[in-house]
Design a protein around this motif. Sequence first.
Motif, short mmCIF file in Angstrom:
data_model
loop_
_atom_site.label_atom_id
_atom_site.label_comp_id
_atom_site.label_asym_id
_atom_site.label_seq_id
_atom_site.Cartn_x
_atom_site.Cartn_y
_atom_site.Cartn_z
N CYS A 96 -9.25 11.32 -45.82
CA CYS A 96 -8.34 10.36 -46.45
C CYS A 96 -6.93 10.93 -46.41
CB CYS A 96 -8.77 10.10 -47.89
SG CYS A 96 -7.91 8.71 -48.65
N GLU A 97 -5.93 10.04 -46.59
CA GLU A 97 -4.54 10.45 -46.74
C GLU A 97 -4.10 10.14 -48.16
OE1 GLU A 97 -2.17 10.11 -42.53
OE2 GLU A 97 -2.62 8.25 -43.56
N SER A 98 -3.24 10.99 -48.73
CA SER A 98 -2.75 10.75 -50.08
C SER A 98 -1.53 11.62 -50.34
CB SER A 98 -3.83 11.07 -51.12
OG SER A 98 -3.33 10.93 -52.43
N THR A 99 -0.64 11.13 -51.20
CA THR A 99 0.50 11.93 -51.65
C THR A 99 0.23 12.52 -53.02
OG1 THR A 99 1.53 9.95 -52.62
CG2 THR A 99 2.15 10.53 -50.36
N LYS A 100 -0.93 12.19 -53.61
CA LYS A 100 -1.24 12.62 -54.97
C LYS A 100 -2.21 13.79 -55.02
CE LYS A 100 -0.57 8.06 -57.10
NZ LYS A 100 -1.19 7.01 -57.94
N ALA A 101 -2.79 14.15 -53.89
CA ALA A 101 -3.79 15.22 -53.89
C ALA A 101 -3.82 15.87 -52.52
CB ALA A 101 -5.17 14.66 -54.23
N GLY A 102 -4.41 17.06 -52.45
CA GLY A 102 -4.60 17.71 -51.17
C GLY A 102 -5.60 16.93 -50.33
N THR A 103 -5.46 16.98 -49.03
CA THR A 103 -6.36 16.25 -48.14
C THR A 103 -6.80 17.13 -46.97
OG1 THR A 103 -4.55 15.35 -46.78
CG2 THR A 103 -5.26 14.04 -48.68
N VAL A 104 -8.02 16.89 -46.51
CA VAL A 104 -8.55 17.57 -45.33
C VAL A 104 -9.27 16.52 -44.48
CG1 VAL A 104 -10.01 19.41 -44.43
CG2 VAL A 104 -8.92 19.69 -46.66
N TYR A 105 -8.89 16.40 -43.23
CA TYR A 105 -9.58 15.47 -42.35
C TYR A 105 -9.39 15.87 -40.90
CZ TYR A 105 -4.91 13.25 -42.19
OH TYR A 105 -3.56 13.01 -42.06
N SER A 106 -10.26 15.37 -40.06
CA SER A 106 -10.17 15.64 -38.63
C SER A 106 -9.12 14.73 -37.99
CB SER A 106 -11.53 15.42 -37.96
OG SER A 106 -12.49 16.31 -38.45
N ASP A 107 -8.70 15.12 -36.80
CA ASP A 107 -7.72 14.33 -36.05
C ASP A 107 -8.44 13.14 -35.41
OD1 ASP A 107 -5.62 13.33 -34.62
OD2 ASP A 107 -5.02 15.27 -33.75
N ASN A 108 -8.74 12.16 -36.25
CA ASN A 108 -9.51 11.00 -35.81
C ASN A 108 -8.80 10.19 -34.73
OD1 ASN A 108 -11.86 11.01 -37.78
ND2 ASN A 108 -10.14 11.10 -39.19
N LEU A 109 -7.49 10.05 -34.86
CA LEU A 109 -6.73 9.27 -33.88
C LEU A 109 -6.83 9.92 -32.50
CD1 LEU A 109 -3.32 7.55 -34.35
CD2 LEU A 109 -3.70 8.96 -32.35
N ASN A 110 -6.60 11.22 -32.44
CA ASN A 110 -6.67 11.92 -31.16
C ASN A 110 -8.09 11.91 -30.61
OD1 ASN A 110 -5.56 13.58 -29.03
ND2 ASN A 110 -6.63 15.29 -29.97
N GLY A 111 -9.09 11.95 -31.51
CA GLY A 111 -10.48 11.87 -31.06
C GLY A 111 -10.78 10.56 -30.37
N GLY A 112 -10.31 9.45 -30.96
CA GLY A 112 -10.48 8.15 -30.33
C GLY A 112 -9.78 8.08 -28.99
N TYR A 113 -8.58 8.66 -28.94
CA TYR A 113 -7.81 8.66 -27.70
C TYR A 113 -8.54 9.46 -26.61
CZ TYR A 113 -3.72 8.86 -24.65
OH TYR A 113 -2.86 8.72 -23.59
N GLN A 114 -9.05 10.64 -26.99
CA GLN A 114 -9.77 11.48 -26.03
C GLN A 114 -11.00 10.77 -25.45
OE1 GLN A 114 -10.69 15.68 -26.74
NE2 GLN A 114 -9.31 15.63 -28.50
N ALA A 115 -11.71 10.04 -26.31
CA ALA A 115 -12.91 9.34 -25.86
C ALA A 115 -12.59 8.34 -24.76
CB ALA A 115 -13.57 8.63 -27.05
#
Length: 334
Positions: free
Chosen positions: A150-169
């Motif tokens: 997830c993205e947020s300005t209120k808390a720390g976030t951890v996520y994979s580079d989903n956009l680049n993953g879709g692009y690579q596929a």
Amino acid sequence: MVTIYDIAKQTGLSPTTISKVLNNYHDVSEKTKGRVLQAAKEMGYLPNSSARTLTTKRSWTLGILFMESTGMGIRHPFFNAVIESFKSEAESRGYDLMFISKDIGGKETSYLEHCRYRSVDGVIVILLDPRNPDMQELLDSDIPCVLLDCESTKAGTVYSDNLNGGYQAIQYLYSLGHRKIAHISGGSYYFAGQKRQLGYELALQRLKLNKRPDYIIEGGNYTMESGYEAMLELLALEDPPTAVFAAGDNLAIGALKALKEKGLRVPDDMSIIGFDDIELASHVTPAMTTIRQDTRLLGTKAAEILIESIESVRATVNIVLPVELVIRESCKEL
């Protein structure tokens, strides 16, 4: 029972120094820490949780808040693996884990009330629903939170580079000669699904391929059943695709089943690529080409930044982890 005084006698250090080491204070040298921890281990020392709570003003408990609509919960192989690595890192730092719900003894409460009631030091939130007012109440509180996927300005976030993953596929399928590429999406409800579809659409644009609305099928809740139904829709088109990018491996495996039932072969008749690299992906026939997320690193980083925000200055840290194309047997050159 072994006490800090026993360890002090064994090491020749003061009880105050022993206490500082066991309670993770920072004003003790690494050499002294190692000496104390080794002695504690050899002597079988077990800290008294109540005493440690009184000393540090912390409960040494982290909450896990799992928000999702599929009903699969932690049985989902991807999130199960992430939580396992989160658990491993948290326990190595002296923390216990607790699942947070809106129910305490049969009485419904808010997430914040439950966190207060259980005195958790911090919370990892998985699959945040930003529309949920109880969730916003928790994020606005003084309890440190880390959000996964997830993205947020209120808390720390951890996520994979989903956009680049879709692009690579899509780039990989294009390199194999495919020009009619469909997408079984993760749905607009999920942050990861949105980004993976955006990567798909961006790749189409840059590769100068037409974006066809009938080639984008809602996969919804990332289940095999959803992937199965989505593939049947694609096969019913007058001009079906030659390749499919599924936003999750469960979706891809469901799509594979639909193709087999229709008498079609993968990859001879259609190529499929998934996302996540769950354990099952390498065991289906044919073995699934996919975009790998590093579940170990996702869980470890989430634990690290959550504990850091508890033990030192609370800060909003956003970490995006790279993904990797894993080539197996489910895609073929045209």
